[in-house]
Scaffold this active site. Structure first.
Site, PDB file in Angstrom:
ATOM      1  N   GLY A  95      -0.386  12.172   4.796  1.00  0.00           N
ATOM      2  CA  GLY A  95       0.144  12.376   3.449  1.00  0.00           C
ATOM      3  C   GLY A  95      -0.775  13.221   2.613  1.00  0.00           C
ATOM      4  N   CYS A  96      -0.668  13.040   1.315  1.00  0.00           N
ATOM      5  CA  CYS A  96      -1.407  13.823   0.352  1.00  0.00           C
ATOM      6  C   CYS A  96      -2.850  13.325   0.273  1.00  0.00           C
ATOM      7  CB  CYS A  96      -0.728  13.718  -1.005  1.00  0.00           C
ATOM      8  SG  CYS A  96      -0.956  15.142  -2.024  1.00  0.00           S
ATOM      9  N   VAL A  97      -3.797  14.165   0.616  1.00  0.00           N
ATOM     10  CA  VAL A  97      -5.203  13.783   0.552  1.00  0.00           C
ATOM     11  C   VAL A  97      -5.925  14.761  -0.344  1.00  0.00           C
ATOM     12  CG1 VAL A  97      -5.300  12.564   2.722  1.00  0.00           C
ATOM     13  CG2 VAL A  97      -5.685  15.013   2.701  1.00  0.00           C
TER      14      VAL A  97
END
Length: 97
Positions: A95-97
């Site tokens: 996901g968004c990191v």
């Protein structure tokens, strides 16, 4: 020190081979300085992983640490979860990191 096999992104192919010495040697090989603050975040990520069985998203992890996300980005000069998990011998974040 001979580093264990790593994938194309620099993560250990076998996370069971991780030790603190290997984590530090991986960072050194990548030219990343691990300050005490960075190392603390790495160890907290390992603690989180052991407790919950997953790598946390940055929002959840910053709350877990009680640290502002922006401060984590300043400290790491990049998305913090990638180096934290890499040098902590953990799976790649999703996901968004």
């Amino acid at each position: 020190m001979q580093l264990p096999e790593r994938d194309g992104d620099g993560y250990l192919t076998n996370m069971n081979l991780w030790t603190p010495e290997i984590g530090r040697a991986m960072a050194e090989a990548d030219g990343v300085e691990l300050t005490d603050e960075k190392w603390n975040q790495i160890m907290k990520a390992r603690e989180y992983y052991e407790e919950f069985g997953s790598v946390p998203p940055i929002r959840k992890f910053s709350k877990y640490l009680e640290v502002d996300q922006k401060e984590m980005f300043k400290l790491w000069l990049t998305g913090p979860m990638k180096p934290i998990t890499k040098y902590g011998g953990l799976p790649k974040p999703t996901g968004c990191v």
